[in-house]
Scaffold this motif. Structure first.
Motif, PDB file in Angstrom:
ATOM      1  N   ARG A   1      -3.156   7.385   0.345  1.00  0.00           N
ATOM      2  CA  ARG A   1      -3.963   7.766   1.511  1.00  0.00           C
ATOM      3  C   ARG A   1      -5.169   6.859   1.691  1.00  0.00           C
ATOM      4  O   ARG A   1      -5.923   7.026   2.640  1.00  0.00           O
ATOM      5  CB  ARG A   1      -4.450   9.209   1.355  1.00  0.00           C
ATOM      6  CG  ARG A   1      -3.364  10.205   1.019  1.00  0.00           C
ATOM      7  CD  ARG A   1      -2.734  10.752   2.285  1.00  0.00           C
ATOM      8  NE  ARG A   1      -1.466  11.402   2.007  1.00  0.00           N
ATOM      9  CZ  ARG A   1      -1.329  12.674   1.646  1.00  0.00           C
ATOM     10  NH1 ARG A   1      -2.389  13.421   1.491  1.00  0.00           N
ATOM     11  NH2 ARG A   1      -0.141  13.185   1.426  1.00  0.00           N
ATOM     12  N   GLY A   2      -5.413   5.954   0.726  1.00  0.00           N
ATOM     13  CA  GLY A   2      -6.527   5.039   0.887  1.00  0.00           C
ATOM     14  C   GLY A   2      -7.337   4.883  -0.382  1.00  0.00           C
ATOM     15  O   GLY A   2      -6.996   5.437  -1.436  1.00  0.00           O
TER      16      GLY A   2
ATOM     17  N   LEU B   1       0.810  -1.228   0.000  1.00  0.00           N
ATOM     18  CA  LEU B   1       0.000   0.000   0.000  1.00  0.00           C
ATOM     19  C   LEU B   1       0.841   1.275   0.000  1.00  0.00           C
ATOM     20  O   LEU B   1       0.393   2.316  -0.444  1.00  0.00           O
ATOM     21  CB  LEU B   1      -0.958  -0.023   1.191  1.00  0.00           C
ATOM     22  CG  LEU B   1      -1.980  -1.155   1.108  1.00  0.00           C
ATOM     23  CD1 LEU B   1      -2.826  -1.222   2.364  1.00  0.00           C
ATOM     24  CD2 LEU B   1      -2.881  -0.967  -0.104  1.00  0.00           C
ATOM     25  N   ARG B   2       2.100   1.193   0.500  1.00  0.00           N
ATOM     26  CA  ARG B   2       2.961   2.374   0.461  1.00  0.00           C
ATOM     27  C   ARG B   2       3.457   2.653  -0.960  1.00  0.00           C
ATOM     28  O   ARG B   2       4.000   3.710  -1.241  1.00  0.00           O
ATOM     29  CB  ARG B   2       4.173   2.180   1.378  1.00  0.00           C
ATOM     30  CG  ARG B   2       3.937   2.547   2.806  1.00  0.00           C
ATOM     31  CD  ARG B   2       3.983   4.050   2.999  1.00  0.00           C
ATOM     32  NE  ARG B   2       3.426   4.451   4.272  1.00  0.00           N
ATOM     33  CZ  ARG B   2       4.107   4.510   5.398  1.00  0.00           C
ATOM     34  NH1 ARG B   2       5.375   4.201   5.414  1.00  0.00           N
ATOM     35  NH2 ARG B   2       3.537   4.880   6.512  1.00  0.00           N
ATOM     36  N   ALA B   3       3.277   1.649  -1.847  1.00  0.00           N
ATOM     37  CA  ALA B   3       3.740   1.836  -3.221  1.00  0.00           C
ATOM     38  C   ALA B   3       2.685   2.527  -4.075  1.00  0.00           C
ATOM     39  O   ALA B   3       2.919   2.801  -5.247  1.00  0.00           O
ATOM     40  CB  ALA B   3       4.099   0.483  -3.819  1.00  0.00           C
ATOM     41  N   MET B   4       1.534   2.838  -3.488  1.00  0.00           N
ATOM     42  CA  MET B   4       0.477   3.527  -4.243  1.00  0.00           C
ATOM     43  C   MET B   4       0.908   4.970  -4.535  1.00  0.00           C
ATOM     44  O   MET B   4       1.720   5.535  -3.822  1.00  0.00           O
ATOM     45  CB  MET B   4      -0.818   3.539  -3.428  1.00  0.00           C
ATOM     46  CG  MET B   4      -1.407   2.172  -3.209  1.00  0.00           C
ATOM     47  SD  MET B   4      -1.879   1.450  -4.759  1.00  0.00           S
ATOM     48  CE  MET B   4      -1.618  -0.278  -4.408  1.00  0.00           C
TER      49      MET B   4
ATOM     50  N   SER C   1      -3.590   9.699  -8.424  1.00  0.00           N
ATOM     51  CA  SER C   1      -4.397   8.534  -8.030  1.00  0.00           C
ATOM     52  C   SER C   1      -4.766   7.664  -9.216  1.00  0.00           C
ATOM     53  O   SER C   1      -4.984   8.146 -10.324  1.00  0.00           O
ATOM     54  CB  SER C   1      -5.699   8.993  -7.382  1.00  0.00           C
ATOM     55  OG  SER C   1      -5.448   9.740  -6.251  1.00  0.00           O
ATOM     56  N   HIS C   2      -4.855   6.330  -8.932  1.00  0.00           N
ATOM     57  CA  HIS C   2      -5.513   5.452  -9.886  1.00  0.00           C
ATOM     58  C   HIS C   2      -6.986   5.793  -9.841  1.00  0.00           C
ATOM     59  O   HIS C   2      -7.562   5.922  -8.765  1.00  0.00           O
ATOM     60  CB  HIS C   2      -5.327   3.982  -9.489  1.00  0.00           C
ATOM     61  CG  HIS C   2      -3.899   3.545  -9.524  1.00  0.00           C
ATOM     62  ND1 HIS C   2      -3.132   3.634 -10.657  1.00  0.00           N
ATOM     63  CD2 HIS C   2      -3.095   3.030  -8.570  1.00  0.00           C
ATOM     64  CE1 HIS C   2      -1.915   3.181 -10.390  1.00  0.00           C
ATOM     65  NE2 HIS C   2      -1.866   2.823  -9.129  1.00  0.00           N
ATOM     66  N   GLU C   3      -7.605   5.893 -11.038  1.00  0.00           N
ATOM     67  CA  GLU C   3      -8.977   6.359 -11.054  1.00  0.00           C
ATOM     68  C   GLU C   3      -9.857   5.374 -11.797  1.00  0.00           C
ATOM     69  O   GLU C   3      -9.431   4.759 -12.771  1.00  0.00           O
ATOM     70  CB  GLU C   3      -9.018   7.722 -11.754  1.00  0.00           C
ATOM     71  CG  GLU C   3     -10.355   8.382 -11.714  1.00  0.00           C
ATOM     72  CD  GLU C   3     -10.394   9.607 -12.613  1.00  0.00           C
ATOM     73  OE1 GLU C   3      -9.375  10.311 -12.704  1.00  0.00           O
ATOM     74  OE2 GLU C   3     -11.445   9.825 -13.234  1.00  0.00           O
ATOM     75  N   LEU C   4     -11.102   5.197 -11.322  1.00  0.00           N
ATOM     76  CA  LEU C   4     -12.045   4.330 -12.015  1.00  0.00           C
ATOM     77  C   LEU C   4     -13.365   5.082 -12.131  1.00  0.00           C
ATOM     78  O   LEU C   4     -13.960   5.466 -11.119  1.00  0.00           O
ATOM     79  CB  LEU C   4     -12.228   3.027 -11.234  1.00  0.00           C
ATOM     80  CG  LEU C   4     -13.092   1.988 -11.932  1.00  0.00           C
ATOM     81  CD1 LEU C   4     -12.378   1.399 -13.137  1.00  0.00           C
ATOM     82  CD2 LEU C   4     -13.471   0.885 -10.952  1.00  0.00           C
TER      83      LEU C   4
ATOM     84  N   GLU D   1       8.120  10.620   4.172  1.00  0.00           N
ATOM     85  CA  GLU D   1       8.961  10.416   3.001  1.00  0.00           C
ATOM     86  C   GLU D   1       8.216   9.646   1.911  1.00  0.00           C
ATOM     87  O   GLU D   1       8.365   9.922   0.724  1.00  0.00           O
ATOM     88  CB  GLU D   1      10.238   9.666   3.409  1.00  0.00           C
ATOM     89  CG  GLU D   1      11.433  10.054   2.578  1.00  0.00           C
ATOM     90  CD  GLU D   1      12.668   9.253   2.948  1.00  0.00           C
ATOM     91  OE1 GLU D   1      12.616   8.464   3.898  1.00  0.00           O
ATOM     92  OE2 GLU D   1      13.683   9.425   2.245  1.00  0.00           O
ATOM     93  N   SER D   2       7.387   8.677   2.326  1.00  0.00           N
ATOM     94  CA  SER D   2       6.669   7.869   1.339  1.00  0.00           C
ATOM     95  C   SER D   2       5.436   8.578   0.813  1.00  0.00           C
ATOM     96  O   SER D   2       4.843   8.147  -0.169  1.00  0.00           O
ATOM     97  CB  SER D   2       6.263   6.548   1.965  1.00  0.00           C
ATOM     98  OG  SER D   2       5.250   6.776   2.923  1.00  0.00           O
TER      99      SER D   2
END
Lengths: 394, 339
Positions: free
Chosen positions: A170-171, A149-152, A158-161, B186-187
């Motif tokens: 952030r979620g 999830l930190r790789a988002m 944002s990825h969007e749909l 940082e992330s």
């Protein structure tokens, strides 16, 4: 021993009576335990007073003064520590409930899959169990939280749909339904459909018992549950309007957000516990005597019917007690969320509140009591279910 | 009968078994020969393990100064790394003798938690660290931001107070360790990291690209950081408090680790002579040796040396003295007279 002397010589003294002795020993043991407990309490209170540490539960009424990431009920920083306690408790229950549902569904699927005739399904199920069962849950939580999830991307990338769903670091932001004019009719329609489906099931069962004629209850019920609310919608208008999340300033506003902390914790706990549940289910199924299945085949039941009507009901007797333990484990493991900043009872109450108030004994005691209470409740519910499912000998 | 006697003995013993400890820390520590000191779990400049595995930083050096005063040997310290959440419980329960872990002196901690702050080793204030990409120039522009914080700190409360009084919203993301909150910034999990300013500088040098981040100009709180001891043990309290004053006074009088031997031989300044125990023996009243303050300066240095070495010009942090300068140089560091 000379003849004439007997063991019964002289009147029996009361303290030689084994019953009285046993009773006396028990009373003394209870007394010793009570004394020991009393000493611990006395010693603690004494030392707390000596060190000038405030004790008691008065602090619960004080204003908390800090923000919380996820609150299921309304919360302002000026609210009391007692409310923070409730928020922490609800957050813990949320993760536990989500985890139990997902772990059960997945666990049953994988457990049945381990006994499938298809070698691929069997192999994949075995691989799943061996992988997830043998990695410590904390590590799995870290994996989902830090590695996945930190790789988002950041909110702006944002990825969007469909312009309504957004996934970023952030979620996951989803539209939020807001009740509109058609809400009450839709709710009523759903209620009626549900009641009708239950009545239908009751009627179908009785008819089958009487005549042996089956009725496609499932399909008809599903039709009812879809058709009635749909009709209500067509007549009275949409039950909801949707509030879409929108990028404003630093973050998305509006809509619902699934926090990465919650997602990581739920995922890790569900996947981990599902592996154990799968093994329990497999053991349960294998405990059903093979003759039962052969008898079912002889009656020309389909494989699905065999599983649903013959195997699973008997397997449940074996499955439920260890399943209870897995539910309890999952609930208690949810306290690992403190490691990734999920505001559960341990992180929030036994962590932040403890530190802000310094009331270590009170906060830890309350937290332990709550876990005990949750666990006992789950245990009671499962015991009740177990009694219901137990084999009734005829 | 025997059982009755046993119970009676147990009851009698129990009236004594609540350990009387008040006023005993100093004796216990002197007898043990090692100081148990609680430090942070890794904060450059304050207490962290360097490449050789030794603790370095202002907080760690303060522990050494106490050990030098007690035993004449600054090495006799056992460091216990503690998270913000663990620190006070560790002190209250007696696991450590003194807590030297960038802890803010507040009234609730001083009066209600069975602890006493002995002074201020570092005057700090809460600041904000943001990524330059955001283009934020002031805290006032942070409405709606996601903020990373360390759990169980005064920072958490100040943040809430500040945003509330300025009518701004924020989303708090709280971690147990300061390293975790720094990594979260940082992330990109949060927009801004808030903490004591000294910590922000310290965390920033750990980043892959420190230059991408900037500390905002506003300081929104007073954070006097200092060593803490258990309440009600004035003997021990005095030792810890006057160790700090000896460090500060030594700087004021110009005594450093390199010139202390010479000063002890040649100085005619009565203040220097009293501090170093040449004329008056203040150590005796504290159950310490006559040369306790000499040992502190000789082995650890004066306050200025400790500051520059760990967070000032001699360190990667390069923090200005500011509020932490001597009182006669525009700062707040002030030791009462050694008289």
């Amino acid at each position: 021993m000379t003849p004439g002397e007997t063991l019964r010589g002289g009147p029996r003294r009361w303290f030689y009576d084994p019953k009285i002795r046993a009773l006396a020993a028990q009373i003394l043991t209870v007394l010793a335990i009570a004394l020991f407990a009393g000493w611990i309490v006395h010693n603690t209170v004494h030392n707390l007073t000596m060190r000038g540490i405030t004790s008691g539960f008065g602090f619960l009424g004080n204003s908390a003064g800090f923000g919380i990431l996820q609150t299921l009920i309304d919360y302002r920083e000026t609210d009391s520590f007692a409310r923070v306690f409730v928020i922490g408790l609800l957050n813990t229950l949320l993760v536990a409930a989500l985890g139990i549902v997902f772990a059960t569904v997945l666990g049953f699927l994988v457990g049945i899959g381990r006994l499938a005739e298809n070698a691929l399904i069997r192999g994949l199920s075995a691989l799943y169990v061996e992988t997830f069962r043998n990695i410590p849950p904390l590590l799995q939580i870290f994996f989902w939280y830090f590695a996945v999830l930190r790789a988002m991307p950041s909110p702006r990338q944002s990825h969007e749909l469909l312009g309504a769903f957004f996934l970023n670091i952030r979620g996951l932001y989803v539209p939020r339904p807001i009740p509109a004019e058609g809400f009450v009719p839709a709710l009523l329609a759903l209620g009626i459909a549900l009641a009708a489906a239950l009545t239908l099931r009751h009627w179908a069962r009785r008819r089958q018992e009487r005549t042996g004629e089956p009725f496609p209850t499932g399909r008809v019920a599903l039709l009812l549950l879809i058709a009635l609310p749909l009709a209500a919608r067509l007549i009275f208008g949409a039950p909801f309007t949707w509030e879409l999340p929108q990028l404003q300033g630093f973050n998305f506003r509006g809509g619902w957000v699934l926090l990465p902390e919650l997602v990581a914790l739920t995922l890790a706990l569900s996947l981990y516990t599902a592996a154990f549940i799968a093994e329990t289910v497999r053991a349960g199924i294998q405990s059903v005597p093979h003759g039962q299945i052969e008898a079912a085949i002889a009656l020309r039941l389909t494989p699905r019917q065999r599983l649903r009507l013959i195997v699973l009901p008997q397997a449940m007797r074996v499955i439920i007690p260890p399943l209870t333990s897995q539910y309890l484990n999952l609930t208690k493991n949810s306290s690992l969320g403190a490691a990734i900043g999920y505001p559960d009872l341990v992180g929030l109450f036994a962590g932040t509140v403890l530190n802000q108030t310094g009331q270590a004994i009170e906060t830890i005691a309350m937290t332990m009591a709550v876990y005990l209470l949750i666990s006992l409740t789950i245990s009671l519910m499962m015991n009740w279910y177990n009694r219901r499912m137990a084999l009734v000998e005829r | 009968m025997k059982k009755k006697t046993l119970v009676a003995t147990l009851v009698a013993a129990c009236s004594l078994c609540a350990p009387a400890w008040a006023g005993q820390t100093l004796d216990t520590v002197l007898k043990r020969g090692v100081l148990h000191c609680g430090v942070s779990d890794g904060l450059p400049g304050f207490s962290y393990t360097d490449a050789t595995g030794n603790y370095a930083g202002i907080d760690a050096d303060f522990c050494r100064a106490v050990a030098a005063a007690l035993f004449g040997d600054a090495k006799k310290v056992k460091f216990t790394p503690l998270t913000a959440k663990e620190r006070f419980t560790a002190l209250q329960s007696g696991e450590i003798d003194v807590l030297s872990r960038n802890s803010t002196w507040t009234i609730s901690r001083d009066v209600g938690m069975g602890m006493s702050f002995t002074g201020v080793t570092y005057y700090d204030g809460q600041g904000f660290l943001v990524n330059k990409k955001l283009g934020v120039k002031s805290v006032r522009e942070l409405n709606g931001a996601t903020v990373c914080i360390q759990a169980g700190t005064t920072t958490e409360m100040n943040l809430s107070d500040y945003f509330r009084t300025n009518g701004m919203n924020y989303t708090p993301v709280t971690y147990e360790k300061s390293d975790e909150s720094a990594k979260a910034l940082e992330s990109g999990r949060c927009d801004v990291l808030t903490s004591d300013q000294s910590q922000l500088y310290a965390q920033r040098i750990k980043f892959a690209n420190p230059d991408d981040y900037v500390v905002l100009p506003e300081v929104i709180s007073k954070e006097p950081l200092g060593p803490v001891v258990r309440q009600g043990d004035s003997e021990w309290f005095n030792v810890v408090r006057w160790t700090l004053f000896a460090l500060v006074a030594a700087e004021e009088y110009g005594i450093t680790s390199s010139n202390v031997d010479q000063m002890a031989k040649t100085s005619t300044n009565p203040e220097v002579r009293r501090l170093l125990g040449l004329d008056t023996d203040f150590g005796k009243d504290m159950k310490l040796k006559k040369d306790w303050a000499y040992q502190i300066v000789k082995q650890v240095g004066n306050y200025g040396e400790v500051f520059e070495r760990n967070v000032g010009k001699g360190s990667p942090l390069k923090i200005e003295r500011g509020l932490n300068a001597q009182w006669n140089k525009g700062g707040l560091q002030y030791a009462p007279p050694f008289r």
